[in-house]
Design a protein around this motif. Structure first.
Motif, PDB file in Angstrom:
ATOM      1  N   SER A  67      48.412  46.754  32.798  1.00 56.38           N
ATOM      2  CA  SER A  67      48.933  47.354  31.579  1.00 56.38           C
ATOM      3  C   SER A  67      49.088  46.287  30.498  1.00 56.38           C
ATOM      4  CB  SER A  67      50.287  48.020  31.842  1.00 56.38           C
ATOM      5  OG  SER A  67      50.931  48.353  30.639  1.00 56.38           O
ATOM      6  N   ARG A  68      48.475  46.506  29.332  1.00 53.86           N
ATOM      7  CA  ARG A  68      48.594  45.570  28.227  1.00 53.86           C
ATOM      8  C   ARG A  68      50.048  45.455  27.768  1.00 53.86           C
ATOM      9  NH1 ARG A  68      44.769  43.592  24.648  1.00 53.86           N
ATOM     10  NH2 ARG A  68      43.235  44.962  25.607  1.00 53.86           N
ATOM     11  N   GLU A  69      50.771  46.573  27.802  1.00 52.43           N
ATOM     12  CA  GLU A  69      52.165  46.558  27.374  1.00 52.43           C
ATOM     13  C   GLU A  69      53.004  45.652  28.276  1.00 52.43           C
ATOM     14  OE1 GLU A  69      50.334  49.241  27.711  1.00 52.43           O
ATOM     15  OE2 GLU A  69      50.103  49.750  25.588  1.00 52.43           O
ATOM     16  N   VAL A  70      52.730  45.695  29.574  1.00 51.70           N
ATOM     17  CA  VAL A  70      53.464  44.833  30.511  1.00 51.70           C
ATOM     18  C   VAL A  70      53.146  43.367  30.251  1.00 51.70           C
ATOM     19  CG1 VAL A  70      53.728  44.214  32.934  1.00 51.70           C
ATOM     20  CG2 VAL A  70      53.661  46.617  32.275  1.00 51.70           C
ATOM     21  N   LEU A  71      51.884  43.065  29.972  1.00 51.16           N
ATOM     22  CA  LEU A  71      51.503  41.690  29.682  1.00 51.16           C
ATOM     23  C   LEU A  71      52.188  41.191  28.409  1.00 51.16           C
ATOM     24  CD1 LEU A  71      47.661  41.776  30.458  1.00 51.16           C
ATOM     25  CD2 LEU A  71      49.511  41.010  31.943  1.00 51.16           C
ATOM     26  N   GLU A  98      51.909  39.407  38.011  1.00 49.04           N
ATOM     27  CA  GLU A  98      51.475  40.799  38.007  1.00 49.04           C
ATOM     28  C   GLU A  98      50.510  41.044  39.160  1.00 49.04           C
ATOM     29  OE1 GLU A  98      51.886  43.854  36.156  1.00 49.04           O
ATOM     30  OE2 GLU A  98      53.737  42.742  35.910  1.00 49.04           O
ATOM     31  N   ALA A  99      50.668  42.177  39.838  1.00 46.73           N
ATOM     32  CA  ALA A  99      49.899  42.448  41.055  1.00 46.73           C
ATOM     33  C   ALA A  99      48.396  42.358  40.833  1.00 46.73           C
ATOM     34  CB  ALA A  99      50.276  43.832  41.599  1.00 46.73           C
ATOM     35  N   TRP A 100      47.889  42.926  39.747  1.00 46.82           N
ATOM     36  CA  TRP A 100      46.453  43.014  39.545  1.00 46.82           C
ATOM     37  C   TRP A 100      45.869  41.804  38.823  1.00 46.82           C
ATOM     38  CZ3 TRP A 100      42.846  46.179  41.535  1.00 46.82           C
ATOM     39  CH2 TRP A 100      43.268  47.346  42.157  1.00 46.82           C
ATOM     40  N   VAL A 101      46.685  40.813  38.463  1.00 43.27           N
ATOM     41  CA  VAL A 101      46.172  39.634  37.766  1.00 43.27           C
ATOM     42  C   VAL A 101      45.778  38.580  38.797  1.00 43.27           C
ATOM     43  CG1 VAL A 101      46.696  37.771  36.152  1.00 43.27           C
ATOM     44  CG2 VAL A 101      47.539  40.082  35.709  1.00 43.27           C
ATOM     45  N   TYR A 102      44.478  38.310  38.880  1.00 45.16           N
ATOM     46  CA  TYR A 102      43.990  37.264  39.784  1.00 45.16           C
ATOM     47  C   TYR A 102      44.143  35.885  39.148  1.00 45.16           C
ATOM     48  CZ  TYR A 102      40.712  34.308  42.327  1.00 45.16           C
ATOM     49  OH  TYR A 102      40.144  33.270  43.024  1.00 45.16           O
ATOM     50  N   THR A 117      43.261  35.032  28.472  1.00 45.18           N
ATOM     51  CA  THR A 117      42.139  35.662  29.172  1.00 45.18           C
ATOM     52  C   THR A 117      42.606  36.068  30.558  1.00 45.18           C
ATOM     53  OG1 THR A 117      40.568  34.276  27.957  1.00 45.18           O
ATOM     54  CG2 THR A 117      39.766  35.401  29.941  1.00 45.18           C
ATOM     55  N   ILE A 118      42.461  37.343  30.870  1.00 41.64           N
ATOM     56  CA  ILE A 118      42.920  37.894  32.149  1.00 41.64           C
ATOM     57  C   ILE A 118      41.719  38.217  33.034  1.00 41.64           C
ATOM     58  CG2 ILE A 118      44.142  39.795  33.271  1.00 41.64           C
ATOM     59  CD1 ILE A 118      45.994  37.961  31.758  1.00 41.64           C
ATOM     60  N   VAL A 119      41.763  37.730  34.254  1.00 39.93           N
ATOM     61  CA  VAL A 119      40.772  38.094  35.270  1.00 39.93           C
ATOM     62  C   VAL A 119      41.486  38.943  36.312  1.00 39.93           C
ATOM     63  CG1 VAL A 119      39.129  37.260  36.990  1.00 39.93           C
ATOM     64  CG2 VAL A 119      39.492  35.959  34.873  1.00 39.93           C
ATOM     65  N   GLU A 120      41.084  40.181  36.450  1.00 44.61           N
ATOM     66  CA  GLU A 120      41.749  41.082  37.382  1.00 44.61           C
ATOM     67  C   GLU A 120      41.306  40.843  38.826  1.00 44.61           C
ATOM     68  OE1 GLU A 120      41.495  45.195  36.457  1.00 44.61           O
ATOM     69  OE2 GLU A 120      42.949  45.078  34.824  1.00 44.61           O
ATOM     70  N   PRO A 142      49.575  47.234  44.676  1.00 44.21           N
ATOM     71  CA  PRO A 142      49.505  47.852  43.347  1.00 44.21           C
ATOM     72  C   PRO A 142      50.724  48.711  43.073  1.00 44.21           C
ATOM     73  CG  PRO A 142      48.111  49.044  44.885  1.00 44.21           C
ATOM     74  CD  PRO A 142      48.647  47.853  45.628  1.00 44.21           C
ATOM     75  N   LEU A 143      50.903  49.052  41.813  1.00 38.56           N
ATOM     76  CA  LEU A 143      52.017  49.917  41.445  1.00 38.56           C
ATOM     77  C   LEU A 143      51.805  51.322  41.991  1.00 38.56           C
ATOM     78  CD1 LEU A 143      52.468  48.854  37.713  1.00 38.56           C
ATOM     79  CD2 LEU A 143      53.831  48.126  39.681  1.00 38.56           C
ATOM     80  N   LYS A 144      52.894  52.022  42.231  1.00 38.33           N
ATOM     81  CA  LYS A 144      52.805  53.391  42.711  1.00 38.33           C
ATOM     82  C   LYS A 144      52.109  54.256  41.663  1.00 38.33           C
ATOM     83  CE  LYS A 144      56.901  53.322  45.658  1.00 38.33           C
ATOM     84  NZ  LYS A 144      58.227  53.935  45.940  1.00 38.33           N
ATOM     85  N   GLY A 145      51.236  55.089  42.145  1.00 42.41           N
ATOM     86  CA  GLY A 145      50.522  55.983  41.246  1.00 42.41           C
ATOM     87  C   GLY A 145      49.183  55.452  40.780  1.00 42.41           C
ATOM     88  N   GLN A 146      48.906  54.141  41.008  1.00 41.25           N
ATOM     89  CA  GLN A 146      47.620  53.597  40.611  1.00 41.25           C
ATOM     90  C   GLN A 146      46.549  54.007  41.622  1.00 41.25           C
ATOM     91  OE1 GLN A 146      48.421  49.359  40.185  1.00 41.25           O
ATOM     92  NE2 GLN A 146      48.368  49.569  37.967  1.00 41.25           N
ATOM     93  N   ARG A 147      45.450  54.504  41.105  1.00 42.92           N
ATOM     94  CA  ARG A 147      44.379  54.967  41.974  1.00 42.92           C
ATOM     95  C   ARG A 147      43.579  53.791  42.530  1.00 42.92           C
ATOM     96  NH1 ARG A 147      41.123  59.447  38.721  1.00 42.92           N
ATOM     97  NH2 ARG A 147      41.256  57.811  37.130  1.00 42.92           N
ATOM     98  N   VAL A 148      43.234  53.921  43.798  1.00 46.58           N
ATOM     99  CA  VAL A 148      42.478  52.881  44.494  1.00 46.58           C
ATOM    100  C   VAL A 148      41.188  53.502  45.000  1.00 46.58           C
ATOM    101  CG1 VAL A 148      42.492  51.258  46.409  1.00 46.58           C
ATOM    102  CG2 VAL A 148      44.595  51.679  45.149  1.00 46.58           C
ATOM    103  N   ASN A 149      40.124  52.734  44.985  1.00 46.12           N
ATOM    104  CA  ASN A 149      38.831  53.209  45.463  1.00 46.12           C
ATOM    105  C   ASN A 149      38.943  53.659  46.919  1.00 46.12           C
ATOM    106  OD1 ASN A 149      36.183  53.715  46.065  1.00 46.12           O
ATOM    107  ND2 ASN A 149      35.435  51.665  45.559  1.00 46.12           N
ATOM    108  N   ALA A 150      38.785  54.948  47.139  1.00 45.04           N
ATOM    109  CA  ALA A 150      38.946  55.506  48.487  1.00 45.04           C
ATOM    110  C   ALA A 150      37.818  55.088  49.419  1.00 45.04           C
ATOM    111  CB  ALA A 150      39.022  57.029  48.406  1.00 45.04           C
ATOM    112  N   GLU A 151      36.736  54.548  48.885  1.00 46.87           N
ATOM    113  CA  GLU A 151      35.610  54.137  49.717  1.00 46.87           C
ATOM    114  C   GLU A 151      35.795  52.748  50.312  1.00 46.87           C
ATOM    115  OE1 GLU A 151      32.053  54.506  47.480  1.00 46.87           O
ATOM    116  OE2 GLU A 151      32.211  56.692  47.251  1.00 46.87           O
ATOM    117  N   LEU A 152      36.847  52.053  49.925  1.00 47.62           N
ATOM    118  CA  LEU A 152      37.105  50.736  50.497  1.00 47.62           C
ATOM    119  C   LEU A 152      37.453  50.862  51.976  1.00 47.62           C
ATOM    120  CD1 LEU A 152      39.297  49.068  47.719  1.00 47.62           C
ATOM    121  CD2 LEU A 152      36.932  48.525  48.280  1.00 47.62           C
TER     122      LEU A 152
END
Length: 257
Positions: A67-71, A98-102, A117-120, A142-152
């Motif tokens: 989320s840009r707002e969180v950043l 942040e969870a998704w920030v690598y 510069t953010i690398v996810e 990840p945060l609750k409610g965030q969709r994850v690739n079900a094919e993983l």
């Protein structure tokens, strides 16, 4: 002779009084004033530079999950010190929480801009019930409610086992790929026992010792006997020394009857 000597002695010049070196004193005083003025100017300039605000924060990178707002909220906490006083390393560490920030790269752009510069994260697997696993074996949630690739694929194991499970998953996937079988779940129990689930739902029980060798044994039997009717296979137990046991699904006819 004595009078002559007296006249000679009285003729010696008296010692001259040296004048006070006002020029040297004045030059030193001027030098001191110059140094003090320079230091004062540097201090004033530093205080003025510290007071320069950050007028713009620019985010770069493909932000899909972050989320840009969180950043913005995280960065804003560090801006009160002014443009020059920014602690870029502290901002980087803050953003990487942040969870998704690598990775986060933070740099100043003159005169008053901050570029970030953010690398996810790129998840390669789902870990357990709610986590994700990146390419370096790091688990993030990840945060609750965030969709994850079900094919993983789903990987699971005790604490500290992520890298080993990743390694086994890759090796097993290479072996299964030759037969167009897909590994959708791989688990290691707390006692080190391995269990895999293939596409279609068939389970492979491989125990604790040499899971790759047991997988090769399964593939040999698969090619010879199981491939033609594999959709009926429920579970294959490879823990036997000289063979394996196959549990079959119930016949469709018996389910309908």
């Amino acid at each position: 002779m004595s009078a002559k000597q007296n006249r000679f002695k009285s003729s010696k010049p008296r010692a001259e009084r040296r004048p006070w070196p006002w020029g040297r004193v004045l030059s030193r005083l001027v030098l001191v004033l110059v140094v003090v003025g320079f230091l004062y100017g540097v201090e004033r300039l530093g205080s003025q530079l510290d007071a320069i605000p950050v007028e713009r924060v620019v985010f770069a990178g493909d932000l899909r999950h972050v989320s840009r707002e969180v950043l913005v909220e995280r960065v804003t906490r560090h801006l009160a010190v002014g443009y020059i006083g920014l602690d870029l390393e502290a901002i980087q560490q803050e953003l990487e929480e942040e969870a998704w920030v690598y990775r986060a790269e933070v740099e100043r752009l003159w005169p008053r801009e901050l570029k970030i510069t953010i690398v996810e994260e790129t998840p390669i697997a789902i870990w357990g019930d709610g986590g994700l696993l990146n390419h370096r074996g790091k688990i993030f949630v990840p945060l609750k409610g965030q969709r994850v690739n079900a094919e993983l694929p789903v990987l699971e194991g005790p604490e500290g086992s992520a890298i080993e499970i990743m390694r086994q998953y890759r090796l097993m996937s290479q072996l299964l790929g030759d037969e167009r079988l897909q590994l959708v779940r791989l688990e290691m129990s707390a006692r080190g026992s391995w269990r895999a689930t293939l596409n279609g739902g068939a389970e492979l029980v491989m125990g604790r010792q040499e899971p790759l060798e047991k997988l090769r044994r399964f593939l040999w039997v698969y090619r010879k006997e199981l491939a033609k009717d594999f959709e009926r296979v429920k579970r294959v137990d490879t823990r036997y020394v000289n063979g394996l046991a196959v549990a079959w699904r119930e016949q469709q006819a018996s389910k309908n009857g």
